[in-house]
Design an enzyme around this catalytic site. Structure first.
Site, PDB file in Angstrom:
ATOM      1  CB  ILE A 147      -1.139   0.067   1.151  1.00  0.00           C
ATOM      2  CG1 ILE A 147      -2.008  -1.111   1.188  1.00  0.00           C
ATOM      3  CG2 ILE A 147      -1.874   1.382   1.485  1.00  0.00           C
ATOM      4  CD1 ILE A 147      -2.848  -1.436   2.398  1.00  0.00           C
ATOM      5  NE  ARG A 224      -7.380  -2.827  10.979  1.00  0.00           N
ATOM      6  CZ  ARG A 224      -7.425  -2.996   9.688  1.00  0.00           C
ATOM      7  NH1 ARG A 224      -7.088  -1.795   9.217  1.00  0.00           N
ATOM      8  NH2 ARG A 224      -7.642  -3.921   9.094  1.00  0.00           N
ATOM      9  CG  ASP A 247     -10.827   5.388   6.278  1.00  0.00           C
ATOM     10  OD1 ASP A 247     -11.744   5.712   6.144  1.00  0.00           O
ATOM     11  OD2 ASP A 247     -10.481   4.119   5.964  1.00  0.00           O
ATOM     12  CD  GLU A 252     -12.661   1.904  12.845  1.00  0.00           C
ATOM     13  OE1 GLU A 252     -12.979   0.928  12.004  1.00  0.00           O
ATOM     14  OE2 GLU A 252     -11.551   2.437  12.942  1.00  0.00           O
ATOM     15  CG  HIS A 271     -12.138   1.199   8.847  1.00  0.00           C
ATOM     16  ND1 HIS A 271     -11.765   0.700   9.853  1.00  0.00           N
ATOM     17  CD2 HIS A 271     -11.393   0.911   7.662  1.00  0.00           C
ATOM     18  CE1 HIS A 271     -10.667  -0.244   9.626  1.00  0.00           C
ATOM     19  NE2 HIS A 271     -10.482  -0.168   8.443  1.00  0.00           N
ATOM     20  CB  THR A 272     -15.070   4.729   3.411  1.00  0.00           C
ATOM     21  OG1 THR A 272     -14.258   5.874   3.699  1.00  0.00           O
ATOM     22  CG2 THR A 272     -16.110   4.689   4.368  1.00  0.00           C
TER      23      THR A 272
END
Length: 308
Positions: A147, A224, A247, A252, A271-272
């Site tokens: 990533i 995270r 995000d 959460e 968290h998208t």
């Protein structure tokens, strides 16, 4: 060989499977389509009324857990001996990279402020102060995996300067160790968090980490929530000295009334980062390849080690 997948659409996305492979859909980890003790290969759901990892003792014949997520923190240490855990490394690279770039632009160009002005039907140019820009920024990427590489590729047109950080240094690749963060952070105008959640990364972004960031810096958390100490983050961003695009949060979902919601220099999405239309085709292409590998007795890719 019995395979459980998490989406009905996944049936048509797995590709051709060997004879003898039976596919069933288990959309919720708490609702079984058949005897869980007969399942060999499980692609568990993202969201469920039951915590998916807690159901593992009921799947006595299980040999493989193939996640649809890049993160495996909820599963490490939960999978019994003899069961191979694999993540979806590569599936989410480009969507998360898009989110990082979009969040950086949104935060630097003050898009949330303009959204609020639009809701007030207020043309705010008379009080407008020129915004910061992404072009030419010094970017520190903490988490130099696939990533991280995708983020670099997406940032390239903006002429940024990239510094890479991973758990251990890889000098041949220009990757620094996390131990070097105290000397790297003061020069970083944007810090992007992409590390997995482990005991080593939990609370990595603490008061000292944040204090080392220069005035005006932007912290982007696409990793995270618990990678950042929420109390320390709240204390620092509340001063207005730095800003954040998140995000992920800890806790959460972020509860109603949490002070992070109200801070004008904090941009939050739920968290998208990897949730795009193309997710399922990519994810089930990987899952189908893994099923074929398993059926043929070939090594699986993306295996998650105990130390993650």
């Amino acid at each position: 060989m019995k395979v459980w997948i998490a989406h009905e659409k996944g049936r048509g996305l797995l590709g051709e499977l060997p004879a003898g492979v039976e596919v069933e859909v288990c959309e919720d980890a708490g609702t079984w389509p058949s005897d869980p003790g007969e399942v060999d290969f499980w692609v568990p759901p993202f969201l469920s009324t039951a915590r998916a990892a807690d159901q593992l003792p009921k799947l006595g014949a299980l040999k493989v857990v193939q996640l649809l997520s890049a993160g495996a923190d909820a599963w490490v240490g939960q999978v019994p001996p003899g069961v191979t855990l694999c993540d979806a490394r590569g599936v989410h690279d480009k969507p998360v990279a898009e989110w990082v770039v979009g969040a950086a632009i949104a935060a630097l160009r003050q898009f949330p402020d303009f959204v609020r002005a639009q809701q007030r039907e207020e043309w705010s140019f008379s009080s407008f102060t020129p915004t910061r820009e992404l072009t030419g920024k010094r970017v520190l990427i903490v988490g130099a995996g696939s990533i991280g590489l995708a983020v670099e590729e997406h940032l390239a047109p903006f002429g940024v300067t990239i510094t890479r950080v991973a758990r251990t240094a890889r000098p041949a690749e220009g990757v620094h160790s996390v131990d070097e963060l105290p000397t790297l952070l003061p020069d970083a105008e944007i810090v992007v968090l992409l590390v997995p959640l482990t005991e080593q990364t939990r609370g990595l972004v603490d008061a000292a980490f944040l204090a080392a960031m220069p005035d005006g810096a932007l912290l982007i958390n696409a990793a995270r929530g618990p990678v950042a100490d929420t109390a320390a983050l709240l204390t620092e961003v509340a001063t207005g000295r730095i800003s954040a695009a998140l995000d992920v949060t800890d806790p959460e979902p972020l509860p109603e009334g949490h002070p992070l919601w109200k801070l004008p220099n904090v941009f939050i999405t739920p968290h998208t980062g990897g949730s795009v239309v193309g997710l399922l085709p990519r994810a089930y292409a990987l899952a189908g390849d893994q099923v074929r590998r398993f059926a043929a007795g070939e090594p699986l890719i993306n295996q998650v080690s105990g130390g993650y």
